[in-house]
Write a protein that holds these residues in place. Structure first.
Motif, PDB file in Angstrom:
ATOM      1  N   VAL A  13      61.802 -22.516 -18.251  1.00 42.32           N
ATOM      2  CA  VAL A  13      60.271 -21.600 -18.035  1.00 42.32           C
ATOM      3  C   VAL A  13      59.891 -21.960 -19.277  1.00 42.32           C
ATOM      4  O   VAL A  13      59.141 -22.033 -19.752  1.00 42.32           O
ATOM      5  N   ILE A  14      60.632 -20.816 -20.590  1.00 40.03           N
ATOM      6  CA  ILE A  14      59.925 -21.545 -21.820  1.00 40.03           C
ATOM      7  C   ILE A  14      58.916 -23.144 -22.616  1.00 40.03           C
ATOM      8  O   ILE A  14      57.993 -22.709 -22.458  1.00 40.03           O
ATOM      9  N   VAL A  15      59.562 -23.970 -21.957  1.00 44.03           N
ATOM     10  CA  VAL A  15      59.026 -25.617 -21.959  1.00 44.03           C
ATOM     11  C   VAL A  15      57.784 -25.160 -20.759  1.00 44.03           C
ATOM     12  O   VAL A  15      56.342 -26.302 -21.120  1.00 44.03           O
ATOM     13  N   LEU A  16      57.870 -25.249 -19.785  1.00 42.27           N
ATOM     14  CA  LEU A  16      57.028 -24.775 -18.902  1.00 42.27           C
ATOM     15  C   LEU A  16      55.436 -24.290 -18.609  1.00 42.27           C
ATOM     16  O   LEU A  16      54.355 -24.801 -18.773  1.00 42.27           O
ATOM     17  N   PHE A  17      56.232 -23.173 -19.774  1.00 45.02           N
ATOM     18  CA  PHE A  17      54.904 -22.282 -20.307  1.00 45.02           C
ATOM     19  C   PHE A  17      54.778 -23.422 -21.154  1.00 45.02           C
ATOM     20  O   PHE A  17      53.426 -22.662 -21.852  1.00 45.02           O
ATOM     21  N   LEU A  18      55.915 -23.164 -21.586  1.00 46.49           N
ATOM     22  CA  LEU A  18      54.447 -23.766 -23.120  1.00 46.49           C
ATOM     23  C   LEU A  18      53.549 -25.476 -23.079  1.00 46.49           C
ATOM     24  O   LEU A  18      53.282 -25.925 -23.235  1.00 46.49           O
ATOM     25  N   LEU A  19      53.270 -26.340 -21.663  1.00 46.30           N
ATOM     26  CA  LEU A  19      53.647 -27.311 -21.596  1.00 46.30           C
ATOM     27  C   LEU A  19      52.458 -27.662 -20.585  1.00 46.30           C
ATOM     28  O   LEU A  19      51.348 -27.933 -20.609  1.00 46.30           O
ATOM     29  N   TYR A  20      52.569 -26.186 -19.784  1.00 46.58           N
ATOM     30  CA  TYR A  20      51.724 -26.363 -18.511  1.00 46.58           C
ATOM     31  C   TYR A  20      50.465 -24.962 -18.469  1.00 46.58           C
ATOM     32  O   TYR A  20      51.524 -24.024 -18.856  1.00 46.58           O
ATOM     33  N   PRO A  21      49.614 -25.031 -18.148  1.00 46.61           N
ATOM     34  CA  PRO A  21      48.333 -23.499 -18.208  1.00 46.61           C
ATOM     35  C   PRO A  21      48.691 -22.551 -16.814  1.00 46.61           C
ATOM     36  O   PRO A  21      48.934 -23.307 -16.215  1.00 46.61           O
ATOM     37  N   PRO A  22      48.779 -21.633 -17.352  1.00 42.30           N
ATOM     38  CA  PRO A  22      48.967 -21.237 -16.636  1.00 42.30           C
ATOM     39  C   PRO A  22      47.328 -20.458 -14.677  1.00 42.30           C
ATOM     40  O   PRO A  22      46.619 -21.026 -15.522  1.00 42.30           O
TER      41      PRO A  22
END
Length: 254
Positions: A171-180
Motif C-alpha cells: 500500500v505504501i509503495v502504491l501510494f507513492l507511485l500512483y496519484p489518488p
C-alpha cells in the motif's frame, strides 16, 4: 513514438515483483512458532465476571465501526469484506481474550486477515485499476485463510506474518507511485499512523500497565486499531472523485 501502452503494465510489474521477492524471502527464514508467553497479557483483571475484562470489552469499537460500514457500503465486494472483517474482529478478539490460547487466537486472527486482504484490493483498485483490485481480492483472501490453517497444522507463522505485513508495504509503495482517484488521502494516512501506534502499544503492554495500573498497552492497542478502522470508514463516507485533467492530444503533422 506512441508510449501510452507502457504505463499500465508498470503497476503489475511493481506489485508482483514485490510480492515474489517478499514471498521468496520467507524461505530464507527459519520457521516462526507461536510464543506461548504471548497469551500472558499484563491486565488479567476480572470485572462483572468477565475475565481479562478490559481486553475483552475494548473490542466493542470494532463492532460499531464494522456495523456502520456494513450498513452503508454494500455495493463493492472488497469494501463489504473489509467492514465484515472489522465487525468479526470485535467478536473474534473478544472470544480470544476471554480465554487466551492458540485455539481461540485462530478466531482472533482470521477476521483480521479478511480486512488486510480487502485493504490491499481496495488500494490496488483505487490507485491502479479497478478490475485488477477486484480480481486480487479473492486470491488474497485465500492466501490469508490458508496462512492461518498452515499455522495450525505446522505451528509456523511465517506466511501469516507475510499476510499481515505485505499489504502495508504494498500500500505504501502504491501510494507513492500512483496519484489518488478520490479525495480523503489524509484518512489513509491517519489510519496508517494509528495502526503503527497500535503495534507500539502491543509491544509495550506490560510497561504501560505498570505505569498506573489503569489500562494496559494491549487494551490501548485495540482502541488505536479501531481508530484506524474508523479513519477508513470516514474516508468512504467523505471521499469524492478527483477530476483528472486531460492532457491535450498531440497535433498530427501531415
Amino acid at each position: 513514438m506512441e508510449r501510452s501502452g507502457a504505463r499500465p503494465n508498470l503497476p503489475v510489474l511493481v506489485f508482483f515483483s514485490l510480492m515474489a521477492v517478499s514471498l521468496g524471502g520467507l524461505l530464507l527464514l527459519p520457521p516462526i512458532t507461536q510464543d506461548q508467553s504471548y497469551h500472558e497479557f499484563a491486565d488479567q483483571r476480572t470485572v462483572f465476571g468477565i475475565p481479562n475484562f478490559w481486553n475483552v470489552v475494548s473490542n466493542l469499537p470494532f463492532l460499531a465501526v464494522g456495523a456502520a460500514g456494513l450498513r452503508r457500503f454494500r455495493d463493492d465486494p472488497a469494501t463489504v469484506v473489509f467492514f465484515l472483517g472489522v465487525f468479526l474482529t470485535g467478536i473474534g478478539s473478544s472470544y480470544y481474550h476471554w480465554n487466551p490460547n492458540d485455539g481461540t487466537l485462530f478466531w482472533d486472527r482470521l477476521p483480521m486477515t479478511l480486512s488486510f486482504a480487502a485493504i490491499l484490493a481496495l488500494v490496488v483498485s483505487e490507485r491502479v485499476d479497478a478490475r485488477s483490485g477486484a480480481i486480487l481480492l479473492w486470491p488474497a483472501l485465500a492466501i490469508g485463510v490458508f496462512s492461518l490453517v498452515l499455522w495450525r497444522w505446522t505451528d509456523d507463522l511465517r506466511l501469516y506474518f507475510w499476510v499481515q505485513f505485505f499489504p502495508g508495504i504494498a500500500v505504501i509503495v502504491l501510494f507513492l507511485l500512483y496519484p489518488p482517484k478520490y479525495t480523503g488521502t489524509r484518512y489513509w494516512i491517519a489510519a496508517a499512523v494509528l495502526y503503527a501506534l497500535a503495534k507500539v502499544f502491543e509491544f509495550t503492554d506490560e510497561p504501560i500497565y505498570s505505569a498506573a495500573n489503569l489500562l494496559s498497552g494491549h487494551t490501548l492497542k485495540h482502541f488505536a486499531a479501531a481508530g484506524a478502522c474508523y479513519a477508513i470508514l470516514r474516508y468512504f463516507q467523505t471521499r469524492r472523485p478527483i477530476m483528472q485533467s486531460r492532457q491535450p492530444r498531440p497535433v498530427q503533422v501531415a
